[in-house]
Design a protein around this motif. Structure first.
Motif, mmCIF file in Angstrom:
data_model
loop_
_atom_site.group_PDB
_atom_site.id
_atom_site.type_symbol
_atom_site.label_atom_id
_atom_site.label_comp_id
_atom_site.label_asym_id
_atom_site.label_seq_id
_atom_site.Cartn_x
_atom_site.Cartn_y
_atom_site.Cartn_z
ATOM 1 N N LYS A 13 14.693 -37.414 -49.546
ATOM 2 C CA LYS A 13 13.823 -36.230 -49.601
ATOM 3 C C LYS A 13 13.495 -35.808 -48.174
ATOM 4 C CE LYS A 13 13.283 -36.714 -54.118
ATOM 5 N NZ LYS A 13 13.287 -35.744 -55.175
ATOM 6 N N ALA A 14 12.666 -34.793 -48.025
ATOM 7 C CA ALA A 14 12.336 -34.273 -46.686
ATOM 8 C C ALA A 14 11.684 -35.329 -45.796
ATOM 9 C CB ALA A 14 11.427 -33.059 -46.810
ATOM 10 N N ASP A 15 10.731 -36.113 -46.341
ATOM 11 C CA ASP A 15 10.011 -37.059 -45.488
ATOM 12 C C ASP A 15 9.911 -38.466 -46.069
ATOM 13 O OD1 ASP A 15 8.315 -36.258 -47.470
ATOM 14 O OD2 ASP A 15 6.638 -35.768 -46.169
ATOM 15 N N TYR A 16 10.697 -38.755 -47.102
ATOM 16 C CA TYR A 16 10.746 -40.098 -47.675
ATOM 17 C C TYR A 16 12.055 -40.283 -48.439
ATOM 18 C CZ TYR A 16 9.198 -37.789 -52.000
ATOM 19 O OH TYR A 16 9.092 -36.980 -53.090
ATOM 20 N N ILE A 17 12.339 -41.515 -48.812
ATOM 21 C CA ILE A 17 13.555 -41.835 -49.565
ATOM 22 C C ILE A 17 13.151 -42.532 -50.853
ATOM 23 C CG2 ILE A 17 15.660 -43.243 -49.576
ATOM 24 C CD1 ILE A 17 15.803 -42.794 -46.519
ATOM 25 N N VAL A 18 13.742 -42.080 -51.966
ATOM 26 C CA VAL A 18 13.506 -42.710 -53.260
ATOM 27 C C VAL A 18 14.692 -43.609 -53.578
ATOM 28 C CG1 VAL A 18 13.149 -42.365 -55.734
ATOM 29 C CG2 VAL A 18 12.179 -40.735 -54.102
ATOM 30 N N GLY A 47 8.440 -43.192 -45.346
ATOM 31 C CA GLY A 47 8.776 -44.465 -45.952
ATOM 32 C C GLY A 47 9.605 -44.337 -47.205
ATOM 33 N N TYR A 48 9.410 -45.311 -48.072
ATOM 34 C CA TYR A 48 10.260 -45.463 -49.243
ATOM 35 C C TYR A 48 9.448 -45.550 -50.518
ATOM 36 C CZ TYR A 48 13.826 -46.486 -45.845
ATOM 37 O OH TYR A 48 14.691 -46.386 -44.801
ATOM 38 N N ILE A 49 10.003 -44.960 -51.561
ATOM 39 C CA ILE A 49 9.458 -45.102 -52.904
ATOM 40 C C ILE A 49 10.506 -45.851 -53.706
ATOM 41 C CG2 ILE A 49 8.775 -43.907 -55.011
ATOM 42 C CD1 ILE A 49 7.805 -41.597 -53.148
ATOM 43 N N ASP A 77 7.688 -49.791 -39.024
ATOM 44 C CA ASP A 77 6.417 -49.137 -39.340
ATOM 45 C C ASP A 77 6.534 -48.080 -40.432
ATOM 46 O OD1 ASP A 77 4.805 -50.638 -37.641
ATOM 47 O OD2 ASP A 77 5.301 -49.375 -35.920
ATOM 48 N N LYS A 78 7.361 -48.342 -41.418
ATOM 49 C CA LYS A 78 7.483 -47.465 -42.582
ATOM 50 C C LYS A 78 6.768 -48.117 -43.751
ATOM 51 C CE LYS A 78 10.169 -44.773 -40.256
ATOM 52 N NZ LYS A 78 9.624 -43.611 -39.634
ATOM 53 N N LYS A 79 6.418 -47.323 -44.747
ATOM 54 C CA LYS A 79 5.668 -47.822 -45.893
ATOM 55 C C LYS A 79 6.507 -47.784 -47.164
ATOM 56 C CE LYS A 79 1.385 -46.298 -43.864
ATOM 57 N NZ LYS A 79 0.359 -45.307 -43.883
ATOM 58 N N LYS A 113 1.984 -39.619 -52.113
ATOM 59 C CA LYS A 113 0.658 -39.569 -51.488
ATOM 60 C C LYS A 113 0.294 -40.925 -50.882
ATOM 61 C CE LYS A 113 -1.197 -35.910 -54.390
ATOM 62 N NZ LYS A 113 -2.106 -35.593 -55.499
ATOM 63 N N ILE A 114 0.621 -42.000 -51.584
ATOM 64 C CA ILE A 114 0.288 -43.351 -51.112
ATOM 65 C C ILE A 114 0.981 -43.671 -49.787
ATOM 66 C CG2 ILE A 114 0.613 -45.818 -51.595
ATOM 67 C CD1 ILE A 114 0.103 -45.117 -54.585
ATOM 68 N N ILE A 115 2.276 -43.339 -49.680
ATOM 69 C CA ILE A 115 2.982 -43.706 -48.442
ATOM 70 C C ILE A 115 2.547 -42.860 -47.248
ATOM 71 C CG2 ILE A 115 4.980 -44.761 -49.565
ATOM 72 C CD1 ILE A 115 6.568 -42.198 -48.936
ATOM 73 N N LYS A 116 1.858 -41.765 -47.509
ATOM 74 C CA LYS A 116 1.334 -40.950 -46.413
ATOM 75 C C LYS A 116 -0.051 -41.409 -45.980
ATOM 76 C CE LYS A 116 4.009 -36.828 -47.262
ATOM 77 N NZ LYS A 116 3.991 -35.385 -47.471
#
Length: 128
Positions: A13-18, A47-49, A77-79, A113-116
């Motif tokens: 995605k734009a600012d995270y990876i699933v 970060g990652y979901i 430092d990714k979530k 929302k959590i990873i942000k």
């Protein structure tokens, strides 16, 4: 007899990876997926979901794979947030105390929302 299967799908995605898993994250099933996770580029803003909505079972090997991936991610430092909707899988997360290390979400939107945010678990990754 039911043949057990496992699959992984990666959606950038734009600012995270699933990372979506389907099937059984169990011993003898996940070697190929473990290798793919270890070679995954960590090029993401937040970060990652990890999407577990289609996971039917997970054992200590599957939890170990997630924890090892999380250690690799934390160095950058990714979530990570994990989507779990099934009560059986949620109970396995509670029994293994993985839910004290990672935030558990019920949807991709909630996980995003959590990873942000600054989520702090009851247990650190190093203490787990």
């Amino acid at each position: 007899m039911n043949q057990k299967k496992i699959a992984m799908n990666i959606d950038t995605k734009a600012d995270y990876i699933v990372i979506a898993f389907t099937g059984d994250l169990e011993y003898g099933m996940i070697e190929e997926i473990k290798s793919e996770l270890q070679t995954l580029s960590l090029d993401t803003k937040h970060g990652y979901i990890i999407d577990m909505q289609r996971v039917t079972n997970i054992d200590s090997t599957g939890f170990g794979m997630i924890v090892n991936f999380a250690k690799k991610v934390s160095v950058k430092d990714k979530k990570i947030a994990i989507i779990v909707v099934d009560d059986f899988i949620r109970n396995l997360f509670a029994i293994s105390q993985v839910d004290k290390v990672f935030p558990i979400a019920e949807s991709e939107e909630q996980a995003r929302k959590i990873i942000k945010e600054d989520w702090l678990g009851e247990l650190s990754l190093n203490d787990y």
